[in-house]
Design an enzyme around this catalytic site. Structure first.
Site, PDB file in Angstrom:
ATOM      1  N   LYS A 286      12.445  60.877  38.384  1.00  0.00           N
ATOM      2  CA  LYS A 286      11.482  60.594  37.283  1.00  0.00           C
ATOM      3  C   LYS A 286      10.192  61.391  37.668  1.00  0.00           C
ATOM      4  CE  LYS A 286      12.333  56.085  36.814  1.00  0.00           C
ATOM      5  NZ  LYS A 286      11.685  54.568  37.174  1.00  0.00           N
TER       6      LYS A 286
ATOM      7  N   ARG B  13      24.993  56.936  42.738  1.00  0.00           N
ATOM      8  CA  ARG B  13      24.262  57.216  41.600  1.00  0.00           C
ATOM      9  C   ARG B  13      25.003  58.455  40.777  1.00  0.00           C
ATOM     10  NH1 ARG B  13      18.809  58.442  41.370  1.00  0.00           N
ATOM     11  NH2 ARG B  13      18.368  56.632  42.680  1.00  0.00           N
TER      12      ARG B  13
ATOM     13  N   GLU C 186      11.723  50.513  37.462  1.00  0.00           N
ATOM     14  CA  GLU C 186      10.344  50.521  37.610  1.00  0.00           C
ATOM     15  C   GLU C 186       9.786  50.995  36.183  1.00  0.00           C
ATOM     16  OE1 GLU C 186       9.103  52.496  41.042  1.00  0.00           O
ATOM     17  OE2 GLU C 186       6.891  52.276  40.615  1.00  0.00           O
TER      18      GLU C 186
HETATM   19  P1  ATP Z   1      13.068  57.561  40.758  1.00  0.00           P
HETATM   20  O1  ATP Z   1      13.353  57.274  42.224  1.00  0.00           O
HETATM   21  O2  ATP Z   1      13.369  58.770  40.322  1.00  0.00           O
HETATM   22  O3  ATP Z   1      11.953  56.841  40.275  1.00  0.00           O
HETATM   23  P2  ATP Z   1      14.661  55.059  40.558  1.00  0.00           P
HETATM   24  O4  ATP Z   1      16.142  55.393  40.928  1.00  0.00           O
HETATM   25  O5  ATP Z   1      13.914  54.684  41.411  1.00  0.00           O
HETATM   26  O6  ATP Z   1      14.115  56.624  39.850  1.00  0.00           O
HETATM   27  P3  ATP Z   1      14.442  52.927  38.859  1.00  0.00           P
HETATM   28  O7  ATP Z   1      13.642  52.605  37.589  1.00  0.00           O
HETATM   29  O8  ATP Z   1      13.861  52.016  40.225  1.00  0.00           O
HETATM   30  O9  ATP Z   1      14.510  54.590  39.379  1.00  0.00           O
HETATM   31  O10 ATP Z   1      15.734  52.552  38.696  1.00  0.00           O
HETATM   32  C1  ATP Z   1      16.215  51.226  38.205  1.00  0.00           C
HETATM   33  C2  ATP Z   1      17.761  51.086  38.492  1.00  0.00           C
HETATM   34  O11 ATP Z   1      18.559  52.199  38.024  1.00  0.00           O
HETATM   35  C3  ATP Z   1      17.941  50.992  40.176  1.00  0.00           C
HETATM   36  O12 ATP Z   1      18.683  49.853  40.189  1.00  0.00           O
HETATM   37  C4  ATP Z   1      18.537  52.266  40.280  1.00  0.00           C
HETATM   38  O13 ATP Z   1      19.488  52.407  41.654  1.00  0.00           O
HETATM   39  C5  ATP Z   1      19.314  52.622  38.987  1.00  0.00           C
HETATM   40  N1  ATP Z   1      19.400  54.109  38.807  1.00  0.00           N
HETATM   41  C6  ATP Z   1      18.382  54.946  38.814  1.00  0.00           C
HETATM   42  N2  ATP Z   1      19.161  56.345  38.758  1.00  0.00           N
HETATM   43  C7  ATP Z   1      20.293  56.367  39.006  1.00  0.00           C
HETATM   44  C8  ATP Z   1      21.397  56.856  38.585  1.00  0.00           C
HETATM   45  N3  ATP Z   1      21.053  58.497  38.922  1.00  0.00           N
HETATM   46  N4  ATP Z   1      22.554  56.689  38.615  1.00  0.00           N
HETATM   47  C9  ATP Z   1      22.922  55.372  38.791  1.00  0.00           C
HETATM   48  N5  ATP Z   1      22.027  54.289  38.928  1.00  0.00           N
HETATM   49  C10 ATP Z   1      20.598  54.829  38.786  1.00  0.00           C
HETATM   50 MG    MG Z   2      12.795  52.954  42.423  1.00  0.00          MG
END
Ligand code: ATP
Ligand code: MG
Length: 554
Positions: A272, A262, A37
């Site tokens: 984030k 994760r 995102e």
């Molecule tokens: P937040 O919830 O903090 O905004 P997010 O996981 O929703 O973070 P995205 O930008 O939606 O952030 O993530 C993009 C991709 O990266 C998704 O497929 C997510 O599952 C993966 N991802 C995010 N954080 C991790 C992590 N700590 N370990 C592995 N994969 C991750």
């Molecule tokens: Mg997300």
């Protein structure tokens, strides 16, 4: 050592993909996507997902799309999109194409109309709070909204009016009609669309109605012909909804969602929301502050793409949540830089040394190897003269037992140069040592001194030739392994995460260094030239210490 890029570690997802290819599922094709995102910078957790998605596509000769999951316009921006593209690229991956969930807004809307027509979705007037109340709990079923049986024609008309901007935010939502008694709360008539009068960074004012993540993600995957949709474990309970949407719509393809754990890394935070807070409240300078766990921060600190990829290989991919120690990440960069970074000398806190028996105007160009194990990296000249700078720490007035460095009356070897002996210590009125009067032994260049052992070796610079440098010593941003376990994670901020040494000196050969160049400053640590540098003021960031200084403490 095997090259980690050529020998990916086996993991359960690679096994599934290999089996699917063998069975000629999806015509033997693999298509993955990395779906961030654009609401912040990428962090090291994302790197795990990037390495997995792009790595699998590379390994099995498939494709990987970079897809922006841009359905929350309030929080997203073009700047974040660009930062994400740059970081994925920098990590060394090339996407097949860049896509955006917003590319599919028309199609997503048409699919929603189809769901309403089929009696699979309805327009609901309950407020967000009421929807939550009606949803029930893990132990109690939900109860149906009074609008659940709204006639199809009425929902169709309302949905169109929602799209046309006839209602204010929150007046209505579109919900899937699934099962209010499902043991899986995600299946209790989840919201598919909500009204948001917000400018979108790509579609501008075209829409006042935006689709929800769960509805968007599966359809975007299907439109792009993704074969394996890899996501983190918290989406496991959303998989039935992912499959439900695609089954109702009979999309041209039905990707398989597979979840993995994760990355959780000690001594940092990765949500984030919290990263935003660190930036906006000024706990760090920006998203690319070297203390941030962001890719941009790691790059600015001096991490290499290879070290980050190596880290992602080492931690592996499993279905079990596990905490990874910061030392694992630090060791990856330490090993990489130990192998590849040229050596140089820098003095963090200079102390003057005057060699009383060295001719006033003489300058010798001594030779130093750029890497002890890699002669092919060549040598460089280091000027030697009468006035030198050494590290304040390398002289002791009050030496502890076994102290091997310089003391009054003692000898020490200058790295790549001569043995010197200290005869007198000059102090200021407060007793602070300001200068050492020494002599050098001309017989000791590249040779052991006759008849005595000199154990200590210290680094040094010629005062007249050294270049001024600001040295930024970064340390972990938090004091405890899991700051998020506290009610307020900011209480665990490490007040010593940045120490700035404004009066450092580095060898003259670094004057031509370009931002991003990495060095091992001998005996001091690994450093990287910061973009804040200018011609007459070099700025170096400490990437990592030579050894793990936290090992004793944790
Ligand atoms: P937040 O919830 O903090 O905004 P997010 O996981 O929703 O973070 P995205 O930008 O939606 O952030 O993530 C993009 C991709 O990266 C998704 O497929 C997510 O599952 C993966 N991802 C995010 N954080 C991790 C992590 N700590 N370990 C592995 N994969 C991750
Ligand atoms: Mg997300």
């Amino acid at each position: 050592m095997p090259n980690p890029e050529n020998t990916p570690a086996p993991n359960f997802i690679r096994s599934i993909v290999a089996r699917d290819i063998e069975a000629n599922k999806n015509d033997g094709q693999v298509v993955t996507r990395f779906p961030p995102e654009p609401n912040g910078f990428l962090h090291i957790g994302h790197a795990k997902s990037i390495c997995l998605n792009f790595g699998i596509a590379e390994e099995f000769k498939g494709r990987c799309n970079l897809r922006f999951d841009d359905t929350n316009p309030e929080k997203e921006s073009v700047e974040f999109m660009h930062a994400i593209e740059r970081d994925v690229h920098w990590l060394g991956f090339q996407w097949h194409k860049i896509c955006h969930a917003s590319d599919y807004f028309d199609q997503l809307y048409d699919y929603a109309v189809q769901l309403i027509r089929d009696g699979k979705a309805y327009v609901d007037s309950l407020s967000a709070e009421q929807i939550r109340e009606y949803r029930g709990t893990l132990t109690e079923p939900g109860k149906p909204s009074p609008d659940r049986n709204r006639p199809v024609a009425e929902s169709l008309a309302l949905f169109e009016a929602m799209r046309n901007g006839d209602f204010s935010d929150g007046a209505y939502v579109l919900r899937a009609k699934i099962d209010m008694a499902s043991p899986n709360i995600n299946m209790r008539d989840p919201t598919l669309y909500r009204i948001r009068r917000t400018h979108h960074h790509r579609t501008g004012g075209d829409w006042c109605l935006y689709p929800m993540y769960d509805y968007t993600h599966c359809i975007s995957d299907a439109i792009e012909g993704i074969t394996h949709s890899l996501c983190t474990l918290e989406f496991e309970d959303h998989r039935p909804l992912y499959d439900w949407v695609l089954e109702q719509l009979q999309t041209p393809s039905h990707p398989q969602q597979i979840e993995f754990a994760r990355l959780s890394l000690e001594y940092t935070v990765m949500s984030k929301r919290k990263l935003h807070q660190l930036v906006s409240e000024g706990h760090v300078h920006d998203w690319d502050d070297p203390r941030m766990p962001t890719i941009a921060g790691l790059r600015r600190a001096g991490y290499t793409p290879a070290a980050i990829r190596d880290f992602c290989e080492r931690i592996g991919v499993t279905k079990k949540d596990a905490w990874i120690q910061m030392a694992v990440l630090e060791n990856c960069i330490r090993e990489d830089l130990n192998d590849h970074a040229p050596r140089a000398m820098a003095v963090l806190r200079p102390l003057r040394v005057v060699l009383e028996n060295y001719p006033e105007d003489q300058v010798e160009q001594l030779q130093a190897g750029n890497h002890p194990q890699r002669p092919e990296m060549g040598t460089r000249n280091i000027p030697f003269s009468r006035v030198l700078l050494i590290e304040q720490e390398d002289f002791s007035d009050n030496p502890p037992p076994k102290y091997k460095r310089l003391v009054e009356g003692g000898e020490v070897r200058l790295r790549n140069a001569y043995v010197i002996k200290c005869h007198a210590v000059i102090r200021d009125e407060t007793g602070q040592v300001t200068e050492l009067r020494c002599s050098y032994d001309p017989e000791t260049l590249g040779k052991k001194p006759e008849g005595r052992k000199v154990k200590g070796v210290i680094h040094w610079l010629s005062e007249a030739h050294a270049k001024p440098a600001e040295l930024r010593l970064y340390d972990r941003l938090f004091n405890i392994p899991n700051p998020e376990s506290l009610p307020d994670f900011r209480d665990a901020l490490n007040p010593h995460s940045l120490e700035i040494l404004p009066d450092g000196k580095v060898e003259a050969s670094l004057a031509e260094a370009r931002p991003g160049s990495r060095y091992q400053f001998e005996r001091t640590g690994y450093f990287c030239l910061d973009p804040d540098s200018s011609q007459d003021r070099l700025v170096f960031n400490r990437t990592v210490t030579l050894r793990d200084t936290w090992a004793k403490q944790s």
